[in-house]
Design a protein around this motif. Sequence first.
Motif, PDB file in Angstrom:
ATOM      1  N   THR A  46       8.326   9.882   7.826  1.00 30.60           N
ATOM      2  CA  THR A  46       9.849   9.178   6.750  1.00 30.60           C
ATOM      3  C   THR A  46       8.959   8.740   5.672  1.00 30.60           C
ATOM      4  OG1 THR A  46       9.510   7.247   8.060  1.00 30.60           O
ATOM      5  CG2 THR A  46      10.729   8.575   8.327  1.00 30.60           C
ATOM      6  N   GLN A  61       8.706   5.346   4.824  1.00 31.52           N
ATOM      7  CA  GLN A  61       8.358   4.674   5.697  1.00 31.52           C
ATOM      8  C   GLN A  61       7.254   4.106   6.371  1.00 31.52           C
ATOM      9  OE1 GLN A  61      10.995   2.201   7.984  1.00 31.52           O
ATOM     10  NE2 GLN A  61      10.132   0.715   7.293  1.00 31.52           N
ATOM     11  N   TYR A 103       3.861   4.722   4.684  1.00 29.98           N
ATOM     12  CA  TYR A 103       3.859   3.445   3.537  1.00 29.98           C
ATOM     13  C   TYR A 103       3.043   3.065   4.945  1.00 29.98           C
ATOM     14  CZ  TYR A 103       4.043  -1.207   2.467  1.00 29.98           C
ATOM     15  OH  TYR A 103       3.797  -2.419   2.239  1.00 29.98           O
ATOM     16  N   TYR A 104       3.066   3.057   6.061  1.00 29.92           N
ATOM     17  CA  TYR A 104       2.949   2.579   7.386  1.00 29.92           C
ATOM     18  C   TYR A 104       0.875   3.248   7.771  1.00 29.92           C
ATOM     19  CZ  TYR A 104       6.468  -0.182   8.050  1.00 29.92           C
ATOM     20  OH  TYR A 104       7.506  -1.317   8.087  1.00 29.92           O
TER      21      TYR A 104
END
Length: 160
Positions: free
Chosen positions: A118, A120, A123-124
Motif C-alpha cells: 500500500t 502507507q 512510506y513505512y
Amino acid sequence: MRYAQGGGLTAERRAFREGLRMRAADLFGQGRSSAEIAKELRISERSVQRWRKAWADGGPRALRSKGPAALPRLSDELFAVLEQELARGPAAHGWPDQKWTLERIRSVIGRRFHKSYTVQGVYYLLRRHGWSCRMPARRAVEHDEDAVAGWVKGTWPQAE
C-alpha cells in the motif's frame, strides 16, 4: 502490536515484553490481583487479564513470545536493489519528471519484485530504512548563490 507491511516490534522490544509477561506470571503465582500487577508493571489492566487467562490455560509457556508477527516483504538485500532502482531516477522508469512519489515507488516495487504494497506501507518501508520525505528545492535557473550571499552580508545589514 502489529503494523502494516511486515513491521512490528523489534527483537529487543519483543524480549522486553516477554520479560513483562514472565514477571506477571510470577505475580500470578503469588495470588496478586490484576490491578496490583498492572500498576506495578505499568501496563493496562486488560493486558494483565489476557495474560492471566493464557497463564491459567497453559502456564508460563503460554506467555512466551511467538516471534515476529510477519517477516518484511522486502529483505535487506531486495531493499538494496530497490535503492539502486530509485537512484536511476523516475525517468528511467517511464515518468516524465524527476520526482519520486510513494505511488511511483509502489509501482516500481510491484514491477521489479512482484510484491504488493500500500502507499502507507511504502512510506513505512522507506522510514524503516532511514529514508525521509523531502520536498524538492525549486530555484530559478538564474539563481546566483554568490550574489545572494553578498546581498545578505552587504545590503541586508544596511536595511535594518
